[in-house]
Design a protein around this motif. Structure first.
Motif, PDB file in Angstrom:
ATOM      1  N   SER A 175      -1.318-146.104 -28.998  1.00 20.39           N
ATOM      2  CA  SER A 175      -0.390-147.145 -28.545  1.00 20.39           C
ATOM      3  C   SER A 175       0.691-147.307 -29.609  1.00 20.39           C
ATOM      4  O   SER A 175       0.531-146.894 -30.764  1.00 20.39           O
ATOM      5  CB  SER A 175      -1.115-148.470 -28.304  1.00 20.39           C
ATOM      6  OG  SER A 175      -1.592-148.996 -29.529  1.00 20.39           O
ATOM      7  N   PHE A 176       1.785-147.951 -29.194  1.00 18.57           N
ATOM      8  CA  PHE A 176       2.918-148.083 -30.106  1.00 18.57           C
ATOM      9  C   PHE A 176       2.575-148.983 -31.301  1.00 18.57           C
ATOM     10  O   PHE A 176       2.977-148.713 -32.431  1.00 18.57           O
ATOM     11  CB  PHE A 176       4.119-148.656 -29.331  1.00 18.57           C
ATOM     12  CG  PHE A 176       5.385-148.703 -30.129  1.00 18.57           C
ATOM     13  CD1 PHE A 176       6.221-147.586 -30.208  1.00 18.57           C
ATOM     14  CD2 PHE A 176       5.754-149.847 -30.830  1.00 18.57           C
ATOM     15  CE1 PHE A 176       7.387-147.625 -30.945  1.00 18.57           C
ATOM     16  CE2 PHE A 176       6.914-149.888 -31.573  1.00 18.57           C
ATOM     17  CZ  PHE A 176       7.743-148.781 -31.638  1.00 18.57           C
ATOM     18  N   SER A 177       1.814-150.055 -31.073  1.00 14.46           N
ATOM     19  CA  SER A 177       1.560-151.056 -32.121  1.00 14.46           C
ATOM     20  C   SER A 177       0.387-150.711 -33.018  1.00 14.46           C
ATOM     21  O   SER A 177       0.263-151.233 -34.127  1.00 14.46           O
ATOM     22  CB  SER A 177       1.318-152.435 -31.485  1.00 14.46           C
ATOM     23  OG  SER A 177       2.432-152.839 -30.735  1.00 14.46           O
ATOM     24  N   LYS A 178      -0.515-149.850 -32.541  1.00 14.86           N
ATOM     25  CA  LYS A 178      -1.755-149.602 -33.272  1.00 14.86           C
ATOM     26  C   LYS A 178      -1.532-149.136 -34.704  1.00 14.86           C
ATOM     27  O   LYS A 178      -2.110-149.688 -35.647  1.00 14.86           O
ATOM     28  CB  LYS A 178      -2.593-148.589 -32.500  1.00 14.86           C
ATOM     29  CG  LYS A 178      -3.976-148.354 -33.091  1.00 14.86           C
ATOM     30  CD  LYS A 178      -4.782-147.413 -32.211  1.00 14.86           C
ATOM     31  CE  LYS A 178      -6.166-147.190 -32.790  1.00 14.86           C
ATOM     32  NZ  LYS A 178      -6.979-146.278 -31.929  1.00 14.86           N
ATOM     33  N   PRO A 179      -0.704-148.146 -34.982  1.00 14.34           N
ATOM     34  CA  PRO A 179      -0.508-147.730 -36.382  1.00 14.34           C
ATOM     35  C   PRO A 179       0.153-148.802 -37.232  1.00 14.34           C
ATOM     36  O   PRO A 179      -0.110-148.892 -38.434  1.00 14.34           O
ATOM     37  CB  PRO A 179       0.371-146.487 -36.245  1.00 14.34           C
ATOM     38  CG  PRO A 179       1.004-146.591 -34.923  1.00 14.34           C
ATOM     39  CD  PRO A 179       0.038-147.295 -34.034  1.00 14.34           C
ATOM     40  N   LYS A 180       1.003-149.639 -36.615  1.00 16.21           N
ATOM     41  CA  LYS A 180       1.644-150.709 -37.398  1.00 16.21           C
ATOM     42  C   LYS A 180       0.605-151.733 -37.867  1.00 16.21           C
ATOM     43  O   LYS A 180       0.658-152.205 -39.001  1.00 16.21           O
ATOM     44  CB  LYS A 180       2.720-151.404 -36.560  1.00 16.21           C
ATOM     45  CG  LYS A 180       3.952-150.539 -36.309  1.00 16.21           C
ATOM     46  CD  LYS A 180       5.058-151.316 -35.638  1.00 16.21           C
ATOM     47  CE  LYS A 180       5.633-152.359 -36.542  1.00 16.21           C
ATOM     48  NZ  LYS A 180       6.792-153.053 -35.971  1.00 16.21           N
ATOM     49  N   TRP A 181      -0.341-152.045 -36.972  1.00 17.65           N
ATOM     50  CA  TRP A 181      -1.378-153.010 -37.360  1.00 17.65           C
ATOM     51  C   TRP A 181      -2.320-152.426 -38.403  1.00 17.65           C
ATOM     52  O   TRP A 181      -2.759-153.136 -39.305  1.00 17.65           O
ATOM     53  CB  TRP A 181      -2.166-153.444 -36.126  1.00 17.65           C
ATOM     54  CG  TRP A 181      -1.399-154.397 -35.236  1.00 17.65           C
ATOM     55  CD1 TRP A 181      -0.845-154.110 -34.033  1.00 17.65           C
ATOM     56  CD2 TRP A 181      -1.123-155.767 -35.507  1.00 17.65           C
ATOM     57  NE1 TRP A 181      -0.207-155.212 -33.511  1.00 17.65           N
ATOM     58  CE2 TRP A 181      -0.376-156.257 -34.416  1.00 17.65           C
ATOM     59  CE3 TRP A 181      -1.396-156.628 -36.560  1.00 17.65           C
ATOM     60  CZ2 TRP A 181       0.092-157.567 -34.347  1.00 17.65           C
ATOM     61  CZ3 TRP A 181      -0.943-157.931 -36.486  1.00 17.65           C
ATOM     62  CH2 TRP A 181      -0.202-158.405 -35.398  1.00 17.65           C
ATOM     63  N   ILE A 182      -2.605-151.142 -38.273  1.00 14.48           N
ATOM     64  CA  ILE A 182      -3.459-150.501 -39.284  1.00 14.48           C
ATOM     65  C   ILE A 182      -2.739-150.455 -40.629  1.00 14.48           C
ATOM     66  O   ILE A 182      -3.336-150.722 -41.687  1.00 14.48           O
ATOM     67  CB  ILE A 182      -3.852-149.085 -38.828  1.00 14.48           C
ATOM     68  CG1 ILE A 182      -4.749-149.167 -37.586  1.00 14.48           C
ATOM     69  CG2 ILE A 182      -4.558-148.328 -39.940  1.00 14.48           C
ATOM     70  CD1 ILE A 182      -5.094-147.820 -36.982  1.00 14.48           C
TER      71      ILE A 182
END
Length: 660
Positions: free
Chosen positions: A62-69
């Motif tokens: 998903s687009f947000s997943k790496p940002k949250w990680i």
């Protein structure tokens, strides 16, 4: 363990965590905007192969997943960070900066939905994400610079820490004075009692004007001791404040005494409400030492500076001379004219007549010879220096009002005589302290001499504003009268006042020998001495240490003053500190106290509203007072005339007549 190697390893781990966060974020941007990077020629087969392998892990599902990680790894790196502590940095500012960065970091996703061109979409997204990431990194690092551990600032005056347990039991006996009170123990208010179970060891009440000495303490000493059958002497400095209390207590309880006591008042301002009493009453003067003590008391009362010069030639000479005059009148016709007014008048006659009379009494020959010799040898300068100082001082007492009170015999001063108990109140006037104080000092000296005897009834001596009178050997009274059941209560404004009027040595002895002490607001040396007297208690102590890496608070216990001098100097009216003395039959473990005495103000006002005024003793007019004044003068002239005529008629004694 806090070693250098561990700290270095921790920093490397944090750096690696932060690097992982940054790498994930860069990979996210590279993956999501691969087309833009390809157009710009910033792609390569090697990186594409690595990226394809990472894609298979599901990181970019998903687009947000790496940002949250990436954000998670950033937060982990910030949690372990330790920055240089900054006392000026506020928590709200750090959180606000971090929050702004977080919003920018998350809100950057919305840029892709605005339909911008690929270049502007990528550029805007990168700028917002980078700005948000850097703000979170910057302000998150500053969070570690906050001082999170602080001292408790609620008790800035250390009030809770300076509290201690106090006596809560009500301990009463046939002599006790019991005062209800409330005190603080940490943050709780508890009820307590001030139990003065052994008043015979002395009670000193200190406090500046308005601190409540009379209202909260002395009045209860009077009322409770009268209720328990004490005979009493009250020195009422501001007549009739305490006398009215004593009078109405006497009316209430006089029938409960085995022998009902009589009530007497000495008051020089309103003679209709004053009894008459002779302090030099012959039956109370058994030998010449009584005359010497009386002479010393009255001259010290008139010349307070002499108290500090006792032993000097020009101080002891007037005392010896006055002693000779008093003892002469005591021996003359068995003391028929032994009163202070007769003493004053006799001292004022010419030297020829005076020395003729005094030489006629063998017991005072040794006292009077130096004066007669100086007179006959015409050493007038020395003689006047010896005698005139006494004559001038005593001349201030030459008053028809004083003569009237001092020349009568309405009562004797043995107030604790079981067969004839008395309650005696003597009033002073603050505007006439020097005159009245000297006379009252003589009354008190003679009274104490007669009270401090064995086999007498229990008695209580109450002195309001004690330094305004002079009582020689007050320390001896407190020390020896205990076995004779004589309780003393001394009201003093400040210890320095006692030193000024009694001298340092005697003041120190009086202060230190008193067993019970109750003090309201006092300052200076008095507060310091009281603080030392109350001792120390174990108190909690905290200290805050700040260094470049951390803050630390150390807690310890330390012995500190139970009641500091600064706290004694700031007591409110009705608030008292002190210490009580016990006796072998009633032990008191918690002797020190710091409390607020509880008076039922409404009940006391109602009681005072119903007080009866002290009844007049007799009807008196100015003519009676003047006739008594003239009679004293006539008595002295008749004594001189009859004695000189008797000497001249006797050839064996005619040589005693002094002629110059």
């Amino acid at each position: 363990m806090n070693t250098g190697e561990n700290e270095q390893a921790l920093r490397k781990i944090l750096d690696m965590t932060r690097l992982i966060s940054l790498v994930i974020l860069l990979l996210h941007v590279y993956f999501e905007f691969y087309a833009a990077f390809r157009e710009a020629g910033l792609t390569a087969g090697f990186t594409d192969k690595i990226l394809s392998n990472i894609v298979q892990t599901g990181l970019f599902s998903s687009f947000s997943k790496p940002k949250w990680i990436a954000l998670l790894f950033l937060v982990i790196s910030l949690v372990g960070a330790k920055g240089r502590k900054d006392e000026k940095l506020k928590f709200i500012f750090a959180i606000r900066g971090f929050a702004i960065g977080f919003v920018l970091y998350i809100a950057s996703e919305w840029i892709t939905a605005l339909g911008l061109s690929l270049f502007w979409s990528v550029t805007s997204y990168l700028l917002l994400t980078a700005a948000g990431y850097l703000l979170m990194l910057s302000w998150g690092t500053k969070l570690s610079r906050l001082i999170t551990r602080t001292l408790d600032g609620k008790d800035i005056f250390n009030k809770l820490n300076e509290t201690f347990p106090q006596e809560e039991r009500y301990l009463e006996n046939e002599f006790s004075i019991n005062l209800p009170a409330k005190y603080h123990l940490k943050d709780k208010v508890r009820c307590s009692w001030i139990n003065i179970i052994n008043p015979f060891r002395g009670l000193m009440v200190l406090g500046t004007p308005g601190s409540g000495k009379s209202y909260f303490v002395i009045r209860h000493v009077i009322t409770q001791h009268i209720a328990k059958g004490f005979t009493m002497f009250v020195y009422d400095f501001k007549f009739d404040d305490l006398s009215r209390i004593a009078y109405n207590s006497w009316l209430k309880h006089k029938d409960s005494y085995p022998v009902p006591p009589k009530f007497y008042v000495i008051n020089f301002d309103d003679l209709s409400r004053s009894h008459r009493c002779n302090p030099l009453e012959p039956s109370g003067m058994t030998d010449i030492t009584d005359a010497a003590e009386s002479a010393r008391t009255i001259l010290m009362g008139l010349n307070r500076e002499w108290i500090k010069k006792q032993g000097d030639f020009f101080v002891e000479s007037p005392i010896n001379f006055l002693t000779a005059v008093i003892w002469y009148l005591r021996k003359y016709k068995d003391g028929q004219f032994c009163t202070l007014p007769h003493v004053l008048e006799l001292m004022q006659v010419d030297y020829d007549s005076l020395f003729t009379l005094l030489r006629n009494e063998k017991e005072i020959e040794v006292l009077i010879n130096p004066f007669v010799t100086a007179y006959l040898n015409d050493v007038m300068e020395q003689l006047e220096g010896q005698i005139a100082s006494a004559k001038i001082a005593l001349a201030r007492l030459s008053s028809p009002q004083l003569y009237y009170v001092l020349s009568g015999n309405d009562f004797t001063l043995d107030i604790n005589n079981p067969a004839d108990p008395k309650i005696v109140c003597m009033g002073n006037n603050p505007q006439k302290i020097q005159i009245y104080g000297a006379v009252l000092s003589l009354f008190v000296t003679r009274l104490v001499k007669q009270v401090n005897r064995k086999g007498m009834q229990k008695s209580s001596l109450v002195f309001d504003e004690f330094p305004t009178i002079y009582l020689n050997n007050m320390d001896s009274l407190i020390a020896t009268a205990r076995s004779n059941k004589v309780a003393t209560c001394l009201g003093i404004q400040d210890f320095s006042q006692l030193r000024k009027d009694y001298g340092r040595e005697q003041a120190d002895v009086i202060m230190n020998i008193t067993g019970n002490i109750i003090a309201g607001q006092v300052t200076g040396d008095t507060a310091k001495q009281l603080s030392e007297r109350f001792g120390k208690i174990m108190q909690d102590r905290e200290s805050l240490s700040i260094n470049s890496n951390d803050t630390s608070i150390s807690r310890s216990k330390q012995l500190e003053s139970a009641i500091p001098a600064s706290k004694i100097a700031s007591l409110s009216s009705g608030e008292f500190v002190g210490m009580v003395a016990d006796d072998p039959l009633s032990k008191i473990e918690l002797k020190a106290f710091h409390c607020e005495i509880q008076n039922d103000h409404a009940a006391m006002q109602k009681e005072e509203a119903g007080f009866k005024e002290i009844e007049p003793v007799r009807k008196i007019d100015q003519g009676m007072i003047q006739r008594n004044y003239e009679q004293v003068k006539q008595d002295v002239q008749e004594i001189i005339q009859s004695e000189i005529e008797a000497l001249l008629a006797d050839p064996a004694r005619a040589h005693l007549v002094v002629r110059k």
